[in-house]
Design a protein around this motif. Sequence first.
Motif, mmCIF file in Angstrom:
data_model
loop_
_atom_site.group_PDB
_atom_site.id
_atom_site.type_symbol
_atom_site.label_atom_id
_atom_site.label_comp_id
_atom_site.label_asym_id
_atom_site.label_seq_id
_atom_site.Cartn_x
_atom_site.Cartn_y
_atom_site.Cartn_z
ATOM 1 N N TYR A 157 0.823 -1.197 0.000
ATOM 2 C CA TYR A 157 0.000 0.000 0.000
ATOM 3 C C TYR A 157 0.870 1.265 0.000
ATOM 4 N N LEU A 158 1.866 1.220 0.893
ATOM 5 C CA LEU A 158 2.791 2.352 1.014
ATOM 6 C C LEU A 158 3.542 2.621 -0.286
ATOM 7 N N VAL A 159 4.024 1.558 -0.878
ATOM 8 C CA VAL A 159 4.777 1.690 -2.130
ATOM 9 C C VAL A 159 3.906 2.348 -3.192
ATOM 10 N N ARG A 160 2.639 1.954 -3.195
ATOM 11 C CA ARG A 160 1.727 2.533 -4.191
ATOM 12 C C ARG A 160 1.556 4.038 -4.005
ATOM 13 N N ILE A 161 1.391 4.422 -2.739
ATOM 14 C CA ILE A 161 1.226 5.855 -2.463
ATOM 15 C C ILE A 161 2.441 6.646 -2.941
ATOM 16 N N PHE A 162 3.613 6.126 -2.589
ATOM 17 C CA PHE A 162 4.833 6.825 -2.980
ATOM 18 C C PHE A 162 4.971 6.878 -4.499
ATOM 19 N N ALA A 163 4.640 5.752 -5.130
ATOM 20 C CA ALA A 163 4.784 5.699 -6.579
ATOM 21 C C ALA A 163 3.907 6.751 -7.237
ATOM 22 N N GLN A 164 2.720 6.911 -6.690
ATOM 23 C CA GLN A 164 1.815 7.893 -7.265
ATOM 24 C C GLN A 164 2.361 9.313 -7.141
ATOM 25 N N ALA A 165 2.839 9.610 -5.928
ATOM 26 C CA ALA A 165 3.388 10.950 -5.699
ATOM 27 C C ALA A 165 4.580 11.192 -6.605
ATOM 28 N N GLN A 166 5.407 10.144 -6.760
ATOM 29 C CA GLN A 166 6.607 10.286 -7.562
ATOM 30 C C GLN A 166 6.294 10.500 -9.028
ATOM 31 N N ARG A 167 5.250 9.854 -9.482
ATOM 32 C CA ARG A 167 4.907 9.931 -10.886
ATOM 33 C C ARG A 167 4.683 11.381 -11.324
ATOM 34 N N GLN A 168 3.916 12.100 -10.512
ATOM 35 C CA GLN A 168 3.630 13.490 -10.853
ATOM 36 C C GLN A 168 4.934 14.289 -10.933
ATOM 37 N N ALA A 169 5.793 14.039 -9.933
ATOM 38 C CA ALA A 169 7.064 14.769 -9.904
ATOM 39 C C ALA A 169 7.904 14.429 -11.125
ATOM 40 N N ARG B 82 13.557 28.205 -17.065
ATOM 41 C CA ARG B 82 13.396 26.786 -17.358
ATOM 42 C C ARG B 82 14.275 25.937 -16.458
ATOM 43 N N ASN B 83 15.501 26.403 -16.266
ATOM 44 C CA ASN B 83 16.442 25.678 -15.406
ATOM 45 C C ASN B 83 15.902 25.591 -13.987
ATOM 46 N N ARG B 84 15.324 26.691 -13.528
ATOM 47 C CA ARG B 84 14.790 26.744 -12.173
ATOM 48 C C ARG B 84 13.582 25.812 -12.048
ATOM 49 N N GLY B 85 12.765 25.797 -13.101
ATOM 50 C CA GLY B 85 11.610 24.903 -13.105
ATOM 51 C C GLY B 85 12.065 23.456 -12.991
ATOM 52 N N ALA B 86 13.111 23.125 -13.737
ATOM 53 C CA ALA B 86 13.640 21.760 -13.693
ATOM 54 C C ALA B 86 14.192 21.457 -12.310
ATOM 55 N N PHE B 87 14.841 22.447 -11.737
ATOM 56 C CA PHE B 87 15.418 22.244 -10.405
ATOM 57 C C PHE B 87 14.326 21.953 -9.380
ATOM 58 N N ASP B 88 13.277 22.757 -9.411
ATOM 59 C CA ASP B 88 12.191 22.549 -8.454
ATOM 60 C C ASP B 88 11.567 21.162 -8.617
ATOM 61 N N ALA B 89 11.355 20.772 -9.872
ATOM 62 C CA ALA B 89 10.781 19.444 -10.116
ATOM 63 C C ALA B 89 11.728 18.359 -9.615
ATOM 64 N N ASN B 90 13.021 18.583 -9.862
ATOM 65 C CA ASN B 90 14.047 17.659 -9.381
ATOM 66 C C ASN B 90 13.995 17.473 -7.885
ATOM 67 N N MET B 91 13.824 18.601 -7.183
ATOM 68 C CA MET B 91 13.822 18.536 -5.728
ATOM 69 C C MET B 91 12.586 17.789 -5.225
ATOM 70 N N ARG B 92 11.485 17.920 -5.952
ATOM 71 C CA ARG B 92 10.289 17.171 -5.550
ATOM 72 C C ARG B 92 10.513 15.671 -5.726
ATOM 73 N N VAL B 93 11.139 15.318 -6.841
ATOM 74 C CA VAL B 93 11.449 13.901 -7.045
ATOM 75 C C VAL B 93 12.341 13.412 -5.919
ATOM 76 N N LEU B 94 13.350 14.210 -5.619
ATOM 77 C CA LEU B 94 14.294 13.840 -4.556
ATOM 78 C C LEU B 94 13.577 13.669 -3.228
ATOM 79 N N PHE B 95 12.655 14.576 -2.949
ATOM 80 C CA PHE B 95 11.946 14.519 -1.668
ATOM 81 C C PHE B 95 11.288 13.150 -1.481
ATOM 82 N N TRP B 96 10.622 12.697 -2.535
ATOM 83 C CA TRP B 96 9.923 11.410 -2.387
ATOM 84 C C TRP B 96 10.884 10.254 -2.248
ATOM 85 N N TYR B 97 12.001 10.346 -2.953
ATOM 86 C CA TYR B 97 13.036 9.326 -2.769
ATOM 87 C C TYR B 97 13.527 9.324 -1.334
ATOM 88 N N ALA B 98 13.850 10.523 -0.883
ATOM 89 C CA ALA B 98 14.467 10.665 0.437
ATOM 90 C C ALA B 98 13.531 10.188 1.540
#
Lengths: 623, 594
Positions: free
Chosen positions: B186-198, B239-255
């Motif tokens: 269940y947990l993995v699914r939740i994380f996967a969903q959040a990560q997908r958007q990021a 654009r670079n900043r947009g990519a950075f912010d998206a990157n950090m969101r991806v990282l957050f879910w990983y972390a």
Amino acid sequence: MTTAELSADGSYARVVGSGGDRIFGYLKRYKWPYLAGFVALLGATVLALLPPLVVNWAVDDIDRTIRGVGGDIGAAGLLRYAALIAAIALAEGVLRYFSRWVVSGSSRRIEYGLREDLANHLLRLDQGFYVQARTGDLMSRLTNDLQAVRDFLGPTVVDITRSIVILVAGFAFMWAIDLRLTLIAFAYLPVVILLMAYFETNIEKRFFEVQDQIAELTERSQENISGIRAIKAYAQEDAEIRTFARENEEMRRRSMRLGKYEAALLPSMIVLTQGGTLLVLWFGGHDVVDGRISLGDFTQFFLILTILSSQLMAVGWIVASAQLGVVAIRRINEIFRTTSAIADGPHTTSHLRGDVEFQGVTVRFGAAEPILRDVSLRIAAGSTVAIVGATGQGKTTLVNLVPRLLDPVEGSVLVDGVDVREYRLDDLRQQVGFVPQESFLFSESLRENVSYGRQDASDEDYQGALDISQLSNDLQQLTQGLDTVIGERGMTLSGGQKQRAAIARALLKDPPVLILDDALSHVDTHTEEEILRRLRTYMRGRTTILIAHRTSTLRSADRIVVLEDGAIVEQGSHADLIARDGVYARIYREQLALESRSEDVDARLVEREHAPDTPADGEGGAP
Amino acid sequence: MSFYEEDDAIGKVYDSRLAGRLLTYLRPYRLQVVASLLMMFAVAGLELVPTLIVRRAIDHQITPGQTDELPVLAAVFAATLACIFTLRFVQMYLMWWVGQHFMLDLRMQLFTHIQRMSVSFFDRNPVGRLVTRLTGDVQQIEMVISQGVVQILTNLLMVGAIVVVLYYLNWQLALIMTAFLIPLVYLVRIFAQAQRQAFRDQRMWMARINAYLNELITGVAIIQLFNRQRRNMEYFDQRNRGAFDANMRVLFWYAVFEPTVVIFNAVTLGTILWVGGMNVLDDALTFGTLVAFITFMQRFFWPIRELSERYTMIQGAMASAERIFGVLDEPEEVLDEEDARELEGVRGDIRFDHVSFAYNPGNWVLKDVDFTIPAGQKVAIVGATGAGKSTMMALLSRFYDVQQGEVLVDGVPIRELRQRWLRRHVGVMLQDPWVVSDTVEENIRLRDPSISTEQIHAAAEAVGAHSFIERLPEGYQTVLAERGANLSTGQKQLIALARVAAFNPAIVLVMDEATASIDPETEDIIQRGLNRVMAGRTAIIIAHRLNTIRSVDRIIVLHLGEVVEDGSHEQLMALGGIYARLYELQYQVQSATS
């Protein structure tokens, strides 16, 4: 969650430093986050090795209780151990989160900064660089390579550190139990390392072979699809399919060579790490029976080995990623190390008269034949000079020297008596209006494109520039006039329209020096006449250098300079040169004959007279 | 090459229709796939053996204080490892092999299909997109087949095998462990969903960065000339900043994900230790089994974690499959009729029989165009941009089918002829010559083996290209650079002319547009070559110069898709219509400036 944090520690500040120091400089800039991250990582990794110790205690307590030798552990005692494990994990989890967020976060900040630096750097490199560089390659360096660097400075560095700490800490924990058994368990490590090295060298070589072939296939597809109309026109589809099949088969062959090693890597790692377990079972089993270590010790040993193995399994991936990272760093540093041959000068100026002088200018790329040889030419402020010559005689190169798109190898270019290299680059270029051969417009609105060199232009200035360039005529055709967005996601302009927009852009700058490099080649004769007529007024008081073929343009110049093979062979007024009956006279006659024989049947004239809103031909429908 | 694409559509992870279709590609290799599957089962079982041996060693040897059976156990252990290595290696190699063949087949099918598409397909699909289909998209699927699927299946099988063994060893403890599995999934699914958007955001921003970079790099000279580095960098920074912010969101879910799993692991371990320990005290469980449980537990959870990592990979592959099938499902619009034929020889008579044509329904580009050109005649088509000149040429090559009327060659409707045969006899000289990075010779014969070297040389000589080719470093064997960068525009046109001559068509179509950037000398050579190519053939020229027009037998004036005037230069001048007016205008311009 991100932006706020970003500005809080001001990490948008960029690192200055040259060449290969750049990435190192960034690491230095983020040394505290990295340090904190690594300390946390160290803690987390050591904590990860603690649960086996707790299991050790629990097993020994149970063992003693069963045998009735000095111990009585009950449900409460076991629950305490369980709680201890959970607490350790909690601490480990927090530290892990922190270390990853800090280290990987820094790596992403570095990625951001490096990309910014790279783009900035690219914008300052001279044309000499761009002649050799391929756009696709540069783009790939700013995206794929940067991502590889980011992964290297983030997860990969974390994993490398973690692997080392786990090995060292694991060794220490095991040593605390029994040195002999530890040494035996670690005896297979050199074998693992040797094997890994063997695989790495083999895989790397074949991996790059595969990559080369992917590039080849991409190239082939690109070429095929861009030329599909010609292929179809000559019914050569089958020949193309055959060629492609060969390349495709080569791709498979190379991949299979790589596959042999890829398929062996994971099984080898599994067997090797399990081999360690076998050693512990054999020797450790005897140790327990002989009473050298307890059953709990044996269990702990066993569990630590499991943790070590799973970490070792990842080593292959870590090494690969590290390799990618190192290659990417090299590729990125290559760009940083390329310095622009065009350096900024100290001399500031806000207005030039426009006196242009070439003094013994020679230009050559590398060891090739010079493109310009010892060219000397003086163009007085306010005069108009036309440069004439066949393709490849050095005309474009010559005019590129004025705004310093290029510097000569020998000799110098002076504007108002000062070497152009002495001026601040921005100041110099501000004074030169340049319309290049290939008119490049940005995918923005037409207005933004025209005002590219000067935003504060008044409506009158605008109207003036649009009038002279005759772009005003096209505006009615565009759905949103000046606000029409052009380029990839917008409207496609015709070659002539693009050139006229490029002319308007240069005119709006109001420069004392105006350079038109074959700027009317796509404009029809009639419009060209109109533009030239209006330009004559505009050019008054400005130095103008024209590269042109058409006779009407040539006649309008005060002076004509003929280039042949990189050298000036004739110069003078149109009348003088015709009278001399030399190279220019010949070129002029040829051109005149060509024009009279083959004057454009100007499509647009018909259009204007008979069909104000002709539908466009089917896009790309031409065979 | 996906640089210019923003089609960041993320596919479903599993789509039975797509998966089923992908499976059909594996059919030729079913033996290998089945063998590989069987080996996977064997591996899943065998990998449990070492842990079971350890359990037996603890319970039967170490705890009782014996060592007599240890050598046997060690030998079995070693033998198991040997088996695991062999099976895994063979199995992985097989799947790699299958993946490579799959890739070969799919890519070839796709490429062949693309070659068969009609020109309108290429009008709709930019080059970059099709190249991505052929390279990146195919690769993405191959990766899942040769690596992803194997890993996932092996891991899932392993989980199954472990569950079976655990229940066999001690069902109460096994029940506890499987109970922990549910919240984890269940947990993995939740994380996967959040990560997908990021992830989606991240990809979108990268595409934007790419598009903008392309513009920066191609327009760098303009940026420098106009001192606009700062402003362009501002756009880039957005654009670079947009990519950075998206990157950090991806990282957050990983972390966050990692520690969560760690804690989850620990709680399970603690529970097993606690419950299992009590069982050992009650003599309901042996030490060996407890240790085996703890070991298995670790193997039990990582497949789930890995599954979430492979998730994006599979998702990407599904999206790729969808895009590839999208291309494969495009029907060929211009088809050969079943009884399509070839003619014995071609005289070169051309007839447009009341032809009407529209690229988009209702928007007629050609309206009731009707004329006949007898073999050997040279005709110039004159008209404004958008009058339908190039469309007419395209119809003659049957790049498109007409909606009304008929185009006939030698009295036969071209619909009844084999397309490729037709095109072989209609030579087209394109305005922008196509050059491949191959030798000059191959560029002239377009890799068609039926054209001999002698024919190539003769053709080059005929059009006046021979002398410049001979001067190239390696003559006809000189390899041309990408897009012919080492040739001038004039030289490329000469090669294109030689190509027409080498293919020796009965009908020649020439797109002769303004070539103002060519110097008079080259211009002259091309003009002469053109005349030679047209000699003795039926020729239609989209003319841009009066020179060409004067040299033809006949002029057809197209206006808004209709033929408005038709006749010789003199006739049309006498007529005093559009052509005459056009001519007068040109003449006036000329005399005004002389």
